[in-house]
Scaffold this active site. Sequence first.
Site, PDB file in Angstrom:
ATOM      1  N   ARG A 102       0.884  -1.174   0.000  1.00 13.61           N
ATOM      2  CA  ARG A 102       0.000   0.000   0.000  1.00 13.61           C
ATOM      3  C   ARG A 102       0.917   1.219   0.000  1.00 13.61           C
ATOM      4  O   ARG A 102       1.599   1.493   0.994  1.00 13.61           O
ATOM      5  CB  ARG A 102      -0.901  -0.021   1.236  1.00 13.61           C
ATOM      6  CG  ARG A 102      -1.971   1.071   1.289  1.00 13.61           C
ATOM      7  CD  ARG A 102      -2.778   0.880   2.569  1.00 13.61           C
ATOM      8  NE  ARG A 102      -3.827   1.854   2.743  1.00 13.61           N
ATOM      9  CZ  ARG A 102      -5.095   1.675   2.372  1.00 13.61           C
ATOM     10  NH1 ARG A 102      -5.449   0.548   1.776  1.00 13.61           N
ATOM     11  NH2 ARG A 102      -6.005   2.588   2.594  1.00 13.61           N
ATOM     12  N   HIS A 129      -7.041   0.830  -6.818  1.00 10.84           N
ATOM     13  CA  HIS A 129      -7.393   0.135  -5.576  1.00 10.84           C
ATOM     14  C   HIS A 129      -8.167  -1.136  -5.958  1.00 10.84           C
ATOM     15  O   HIS A 129      -9.365  -1.259  -5.699  1.00 10.84           O
ATOM     16  CB  HIS A 129      -8.235   1.039  -4.686  1.00 10.84           C
ATOM     17  CG  HIS A 129      -8.284   0.631  -3.248  1.00 10.84           C
ATOM     18  ND1 HIS A 129      -7.707  -0.530  -2.771  1.00 10.84           N
ATOM     19  CD2 HIS A 129      -8.861   1.237  -2.166  1.00 10.84           C
ATOM     20  CE1 HIS A 129      -7.917  -0.623  -1.475  1.00 10.84           C
ATOM     21  NE2 HIS A 129      -8.610   0.436  -1.080  1.00 10.84           N
ATOM     22  N   GLN A 132     -10.274  -3.300  -3.316  1.00 12.40           N
ATOM     23  CA  GLN A 132     -11.526  -2.659  -2.931  1.00 12.40           C
ATOM     24  C   GLN A 132     -12.627  -2.971  -3.930  1.00 12.40           C
ATOM     25  O   GLN A 132     -13.756  -3.309  -3.556  1.00 12.40           O
ATOM     26  CB  GLN A 132     -11.330  -1.141  -2.837  1.00 12.40           C
ATOM     27  CG  GLN A 132     -12.607  -0.342  -2.572  1.00 12.40           C
ATOM     28  CD  GLN A 132     -13.208  -0.660  -1.223  1.00 12.40           C
ATOM     29  OE1 GLN A 132     -12.543  -0.515  -0.205  1.00 12.40           O
ATOM     30  NE2 GLN A 132     -14.473  -1.067  -1.202  1.00 12.40           N
ATOM     31  N   ASP A 223     -16.571   8.442  -2.697  1.00 13.62           N
ATOM     32  CA  ASP A 223     -15.374   8.333  -1.861  1.00 13.62           C
ATOM     33  C   ASP A 223     -15.082   9.741  -1.340  1.00 13.62           C
ATOM     34  O   ASP A 223     -15.711  10.716  -1.755  1.00 13.62           O
ATOM     35  CB  ASP A 223     -14.209   7.776  -2.700  1.00 13.62           C
ATOM     36  CG  ASP A 223     -12.983   7.417  -1.864  1.00 13.62           C
ATOM     37  OD1 ASP A 223     -13.083   7.418  -0.622  1.00 13.62           O
ATOM     38  OD2 ASP A 223     -11.920   7.140  -2.457  1.00 13.62           O
ATOM     39  N   CYS A 263     -16.336   3.338  -0.070  1.00 13.16           N
ATOM     40  CA  CYS A 263     -15.214   2.473   0.286  1.00 13.16           C
ATOM     41  C   CYS A 263     -14.677   2.738   1.689  1.00 13.16           C
ATOM     42  O   CYS A 263     -13.912   1.921   2.211  1.00 13.16           O
ATOM     43  CB  CYS A 263     -14.101   2.596  -0.751  1.00 13.16           C
ATOM     44  SG  CYS A 263     -13.570   4.294  -1.041  1.00 13.16           S
ATOM     45  N   ARG A 291     -14.549  -7.049   1.943  1.00 12.09           N
ATOM     46  CA  ARG A 291     -13.110  -6.909   1.706  1.00 12.09           C
ATOM     47  C   ARG A 291     -12.383  -8.183   2.138  1.00 12.09           C
ATOM     48  O   ARG A 291     -11.497  -8.686   1.440  1.00 12.09           O
ATOM     49  CB  ARG A 291     -12.549  -5.707   2.484  1.00 12.09           C
ATOM     50  CG  ARG A 291     -12.981  -4.341   1.994  1.00 12.09           C
ATOM     51  CD  ARG A 291     -12.454  -4.028   0.610  1.00 12.09           C
ATOM     52  NE  ARG A 291     -11.017  -4.165   0.522  1.00 12.09           N
ATOM     53  CZ  ARG A 291     -10.140  -3.229   0.912  1.00 12.09           C
ATOM     54  NH1 ARG A 291     -10.568  -2.065   1.391  1.00 12.09           N
ATOM     55  NH2 ARG A 291      -8.843  -3.420   0.772  1.00 12.09           N
TER      56      ARG A 291
END
Length: 306
Positions: A102, A129, A132, A223, A263, A291
């Site tokens: 990440r 991502h 996700q 988001d 998310c 997730r």
Amino acid sequence: MAALIGRDLLGLADLTGEEVESLLKLATQLKLKQVKPQCNKVLGLLFSKASTRTRVSFTVAMYQLGGQVIDLNPNVTQVGRGEPTQDTARVLDRYLDILAIRTFAQQELETFANYAKIPVINALTDLEHPCQVLADLMTIQESFGCFHGLTLTYVGDGNNVANSLMLGCALVGMNVRIATPEGYEPNAGVVEIARKIARDKTEVILTNDPEAAVKGVNVLYTDVWASMGQEEEASDRLPIFQPYQINEQLLSLADPNAIVLHCLPAHRDEEITDAVMEGSQSRIWEQAENRMHAQKALLASILGAE
């Protein structure tokens, strides 16, 4: 899922539509406890950005598969002192079975993958991502049973999540609309890839009109307006993005059976109202749970768990 054994996942376009569908099928079987694959492997988490859901879901998923997890916090490793990426990659390759990264730059992720023989997973970069969006697709499939004929609208900043949503929707045959303020559109290169995947089967539409983008859609997604690393821009962005807030008025333009996704983490009453987050059309908490299931399916498939 033998086709995924030993492979990297640097972005969603690394997968085919059939592979995404197979991952989602396995994720559902794992969630329902219909299968219990096991693998005695070691996952490294190298996270340069803060994380709650990604860190915890990867950790729990790996433990439930019977493996181990090492948290390689840059603050307590030589990464934080400037060790070259290629040096770290070649060392970790000799210790670990798989690595989730990440970070900020997609290039850093790709450098790790180039120098490490073990599989590398994109746990978030500024460009994408993908993990996700696997969970997002799983949540949509749970809600509607299929993807055919559905349309997802993302409103807000054309960030990494928007980029991966375009690719994910195109791969499974969903229409996708991305509504952003002018100048905040998603990555042009990713748009081009998504449209190539979609071809003439589905639509990938960019617009600056949130109301037009939301009309009649099945999935409404947002988001935060300023991602990690953009905190200094947050106050300047507020008036620009205000028309893109998911509130009850905007939601009313969607299909009556539409679901709402985010998310997380969310700035309540900023990009999404508290009422919508807690409303009957929200699937945000199911999305967060998924997730873990989606990533467990991904880990099991890449590691060849039995």
